[in-house]
Design a protein around this motif. Structure first.
Motif, PDB file in Angstrom:
ATOM      1  N   LEU A 158      -7.958   4.578   2.452  1.00 27.06           N
ATOM      2  CA  LEU A 158      -6.990   4.098   3.154  1.00 27.06           C
ATOM      3  C   LEU A 158      -5.762   3.233   2.383  1.00 27.06           C
ATOM      4  O   LEU A 158      -6.856   1.872   1.506  1.00 27.06           O
ATOM      5  CB  LEU A 158      -7.440   3.520   4.127  1.00 27.06           C
ATOM      6  N   HIS A 159      -4.620   2.794   1.933  1.00 29.59           N
ATOM      7  CA  HIS A 159      -4.374   2.342   1.125  1.00 29.59           C
ATOM      8  C   HIS A 159      -3.019   0.513   3.035  1.00 29.59           C
ATOM      9  O   HIS A 159      -3.420   0.899   4.121  1.00 29.59           O
ATOM     10  CB  HIS A 159      -3.002   2.360   1.223  1.00 29.59           C
ATOM     11  N   SER A 160      -3.499  -0.744   2.295  1.00 34.75           N
ATOM     12  CA  SER A 160      -3.121  -1.516   2.958  1.00 34.75           C
ATOM     13  C   SER A 160      -2.297  -2.363   2.396  1.00 34.75           C
ATOM     14  O   SER A 160      -2.638  -2.479   1.243  1.00 34.75           O
ATOM     15  CB  SER A 160      -4.373  -2.710   3.744  1.00 34.75           C
ATOM     16  N   ALA A 161      -1.037  -2.682   3.026  1.00 30.54           N
ATOM     17  CA  ALA A 161       0.466  -3.737   1.953  1.00 30.54           C
ATOM     18  C   ALA A 161      -0.464  -5.396   1.709  1.00 30.54           C
ATOM     19  O   ALA A 161      -1.013  -5.894   3.187  1.00 30.54           O
ATOM     20  CB  ALA A 161       1.038  -3.891   3.433  1.00 30.54           C
ATOM     21  N   SER A 162      -0.447  -5.625   0.942  1.00 28.77           N
ATOM     22  CA  SER A 162      -0.085  -6.995   0.638  1.00 28.77           C
ATOM     23  C   SER A 162       0.625  -7.792   0.377  1.00 28.77           C
ATOM     24  O   SER A 162       1.995  -7.389  -0.658  1.00 28.77           O
ATOM     25  CB  SER A 162      -1.617  -7.470  -0.057  1.00 28.77           C
ATOM     26  N   TYR A 163       1.184  -8.787   1.114  1.00 25.47           N
ATOM     27  CA  TYR A 163       1.996  -9.976   0.713  1.00 25.47           C
ATOM     28  C   TYR A 163       1.958 -10.774  -0.748  1.00 25.47           C
ATOM     29  O   TYR A 163       2.429 -11.428  -0.989  1.00 25.47           O
ATOM     30  CB  TYR A 163       2.589 -10.273   2.346  1.00 25.47           C
ATOM     31  N   GLY A 164       1.261 -10.560  -1.360  1.00 21.15           N
ATOM     32  CA  GLY A 164       0.960 -10.937  -2.733  1.00 21.15           C
ATOM     33  C   GLY A 164      -1.019 -11.891  -2.648  1.00 21.15           C
ATOM     34  O   GLY A 164      -1.307 -11.490  -2.231  1.00 21.15           O
ATOM     35  N   PRO A 165      -1.210 -11.631  -4.442  1.00 19.17           N
ATOM     36  CA  PRO A 165      -2.740 -11.634  -4.739  1.00 19.17           C
ATOM     37  C   PRO A 165      -3.420 -13.297  -4.277  1.00 19.17           C
ATOM     38  O   PRO A 165      -2.867 -14.487  -4.415  1.00 19.17           O
ATOM     39  CB  PRO A 165      -2.798 -11.456  -6.558  1.00 19.17           C
ATOM     40  N   GLY A 166      -4.307 -12.535  -4.005  1.00 21.26           N
ATOM     41  CA  GLY A 166      -5.372 -13.747  -3.702  1.00 21.26           C
ATOM     42  C   GLY A 166      -5.071 -14.259  -1.930  1.00 21.26           C
ATOM     43  O   GLY A 166      -5.810 -15.050  -1.750  1.00 21.26           O
ATOM     44  N   THR A 167      -3.572 -13.326  -1.560  1.00 20.01           N
ATOM     45  CA  THR A 167      -3.793 -14.296   0.180  1.00 20.01           C
ATOM     46  C   THR A 167      -4.922 -13.235   0.637  1.00 20.01           C
ATOM     47  O   THR A 167      -5.448 -11.898   0.139  1.00 20.01           O
ATOM     48  CB  THR A 167      -2.986 -13.483   0.099  1.00 20.01           C
ATOM     49  N   SER A 168      -4.516 -13.585   2.452  1.00 21.49           N
ATOM     50  CA  SER A 168      -5.625 -12.767   2.948  1.00 21.49           C
ATOM     51  C   SER A 168      -5.020 -11.248   3.345  1.00 21.49           C
ATOM     52  O   SER A 168      -6.317 -10.385   3.292  1.00 21.49           O
ATOM     53  CB  SER A 168      -5.400 -13.837   5.025  1.00 21.49           C
ATOM     54  N   SER A 169      -3.927 -11.785   3.556  1.00 22.71           N
ATOM     55  CA  SER A 169      -3.291  -9.821   2.994  1.00 22.71           C
ATOM     56  C   SER A 169      -4.121  -9.053   2.267  1.00 22.71           C
ATOM     57  O   SER A 169      -4.377  -7.455   2.490  1.00 22.71           O
ATOM     58  CB  SER A 169      -2.300  -9.888   3.237  1.00 22.71           C
ATOM     59  N   HIS A 170      -4.381  -9.598   0.807  1.00 26.22           N
ATOM     60  CA  HIS A 170      -4.888  -9.323  -0.304  1.00 26.22           C
ATOM     61  C   HIS A 170      -6.470  -9.167  -0.274  1.00 26.22           C
ATOM     62  O   HIS A 170      -7.398  -7.698  -0.495  1.00 26.22           O
ATOM     63  CB  HIS A 170      -4.512  -9.373  -1.629  1.00 26.22           C
ATOM     64  N   PHE A 171      -7.639 -10.086  -0.664  1.00 21.90           N
ATOM     65  CA  PHE A 171      -8.631 -10.184  -0.018  1.00 21.90           C
ATOM     66  C   PHE A 171      -9.463  -9.300   0.988  1.00 21.90           C
ATOM     67  O   PHE A 171     -10.303  -8.824   1.022  1.00 21.90           O
ATOM     68  CB  PHE A 171      -9.573 -11.692  -0.495  1.00 21.90           C
ATOM     69  N   GLY A 172      -8.536  -9.486   2.245  1.00 21.37           N
ATOM     70  CA  GLY A 172      -9.541  -9.306   3.705  1.00 21.37           C
ATOM     71  C   GLY A 172      -9.545  -8.274   3.263  1.00 21.37           C
ATOM     72  O   GLY A 172     -10.855  -7.556   3.738  1.00 21.37           O
ATOM     73  N   PRO A 173      -9.328  -6.766   2.770  1.00 23.74           N
ATOM     74  CA  PRO A 173      -9.271  -5.570   3.074  1.00 23.74           C
ATOM     75  C   PRO A 173     -10.812  -5.675   2.049  1.00 23.74           C
ATOM     76  O   PRO A 173     -11.453  -4.623   2.343  1.00 23.74           O
ATOM     77  CB  PRO A 173      -8.485  -4.605   3.042  1.00 23.74           C
ATOM     78  N   LEU A 174     -10.942  -6.387   1.164  1.00 28.43           N
ATOM     79  CA  LEU A 174     -12.260  -5.694  -0.159  1.00 28.43           C
ATOM     80  C   LEU A 174     -13.059  -6.951   0.746  1.00 28.43           C
ATOM     81  O   LEU A 174     -14.678  -6.211   0.703  1.00 28.43           O
ATOM     82  CB  LEU A 174     -11.638  -6.757  -1.373  1.00 28.43           C
ATOM     83  N   LEU A 175     -12.998  -7.594   1.839  1.00 22.58           N
ATOM     84  CA  LEU A 175     -14.159  -8.642   2.425  1.00 22.58           C
ATOM     85  C   LEU A 175     -14.566  -7.329   3.560  1.00 22.58           C
ATOM     86  O   LEU A 175     -16.167  -7.096   3.264  1.00 22.58           O
ATOM     87  CB  LEU A 175     -13.572  -9.657   2.988  1.00 22.58           C
TER      88      LEU A 175
END
Length: 332
Positions: A158-175
């Motif tokens: 599944l792909h999840s849109a992220s508005y920037g590296p290191g943000t919740s939108s980036h690390f959240g899916p990985l967590l």
């Protein structure tokens, strides 16, 4: 002035201090003796700026001095932070930024300072929950369905849109992958607008977004809310389940918070004076109501000691997480 006049004047002064919330130590520290400069590390109109100006309104009333908000965006918050680090440490120059700039951000950017020692932690001004949303046509409508779909389709990440590296939108899916066994891959965009556009357009099925922008999309029927990092169900996200109730309370660490810092090595009496005034603002129910109006929860760490501990804990936790996932400074 005779003795009775002197005692009367002293009593009036004490009453005035009590009414404004300023402890006697504030005057002993000669604070505030002039307007406060509040440096905001983000552009005008953004969430951090909105909270900073809201705080400034109440802070002005408490301390009886003007609070001048100065936006200094860009450079991964480094220019604004350095400005305050270099300022005179008398409590008249303060920084409002996201806590992540001193925790996860300090690990993924080449910062020329140590946020744990080169800033004075003062208080959290408010907490910004996040929400996991799905495109309205995604093949799942709940977090449980997402997990089941991911496990039933191991060859289809599944792909999840992220508005920037290191943000919740980036690390959240990985967590979330670590907690649930899913296979979600963040797709990095250059900002929130293009990420949101592709989420709504169905280019990507998922996104972890701030509550203030994620919930309106849901209310407009453009997305489905799967879970929020609010500890309990709230009118801030009507009808949305929480990660906690679904068994993923650790996702709450993705909630951002708005942070108040001072320059390095502020004297103890100055810290106490500033903190006394800040706590009066943070205890005001009217301040909490206005925070709720912009999708922000009341602050938790309101004393310098508690806030410094929170920053230190989050800095260590995110440092370990970033190391474990092999994230590089160049954003890969």
């Amino acid at each position: 002035m005779d003795r009775r006049q002197f005692l009367g004047a002293a009593a009036c002064a004490t009453a005035t201090l009590a009414a404004t919330g300023l402890a006697p130590s504030a005057w002993a520290a000669d604070w505030p003796s002039r307007p406060i400069r509040l440096v905001v590390a983000y552009p005008p109109g953004g969430g951090t700026d909105v909270v900073a100006r809201l705080f400034a309104d109440y802070f002005t009333k408490v301390i009886g001095q003007s609070v001048v908000v100065e936006n200094k965006p860009g450079g991964a918050t480094i220019p604004a932070t350095q400005d305050v680090i270099r300022a005179k440490n008398d409590g008249h120059t303060l920084l409002v930024t996201l806590g992540s700039s001193a925790t996860s951000g300090a690990h993924i950017n080449r910062v020329p300072y140590d946020p744990l020692t080169d800033l004075t932690a003062l208080a959290e001004l408010g907490k910004a929950p996040v929400v996991m949303v799905a495109n309205k046509d995604a093949p799942f409508s709940s977090l449980r369905e997402l997990i089941a779909w991911s496990k039933a389709n191991p060859g289809k990440p599944l792909h999840s849109a992220s508005y920037g590296p290191g943000t919740s939108s980036h690390f959240g899916p990985l967590l979330f992958n670590r907690l649930s066994g899913t296979h979600i891959e963040p797709v990095l965009y250059k900002g929130s607008a293009p990420a949101t556009q592709d989420l709504v357009g169905g280019v990507v099925p998922l996104m972890i977004d701030g509550l203030t922008t994620g919930v309106p999309l849901y209310q407009a029927g453009k997305t489905k809310v799967l879970a929020t990092t609010i500890p309990e169900r709230s009118d801030l996200a009507p009808g949305a389940p929480t990660f906690r109730e679904l068994g993923f309370a650790e996702m709450e660490q993705l909630s951002g918070y708005f942070a108040l810092f001072g320059p390095k090595a502020m004297p103890k009496d100055t810290v106490e004076a500033v903190s006394a005034a800040v706590r009066k603002v943070l205890a005001d129910p009217a301040y909490h109501k206005r925070l709720a109006g912009v999708g922000v929860l009341p602050p938790q760490a309101v004393t310098p000691e508690a806030f410094a501990t929170q920053i230190k804990t989050d800095h260590a936790r995110w440092g370990k997480f970033i190391k474990d996932i092999g994230f590089k400074i160049d954003g890969t």
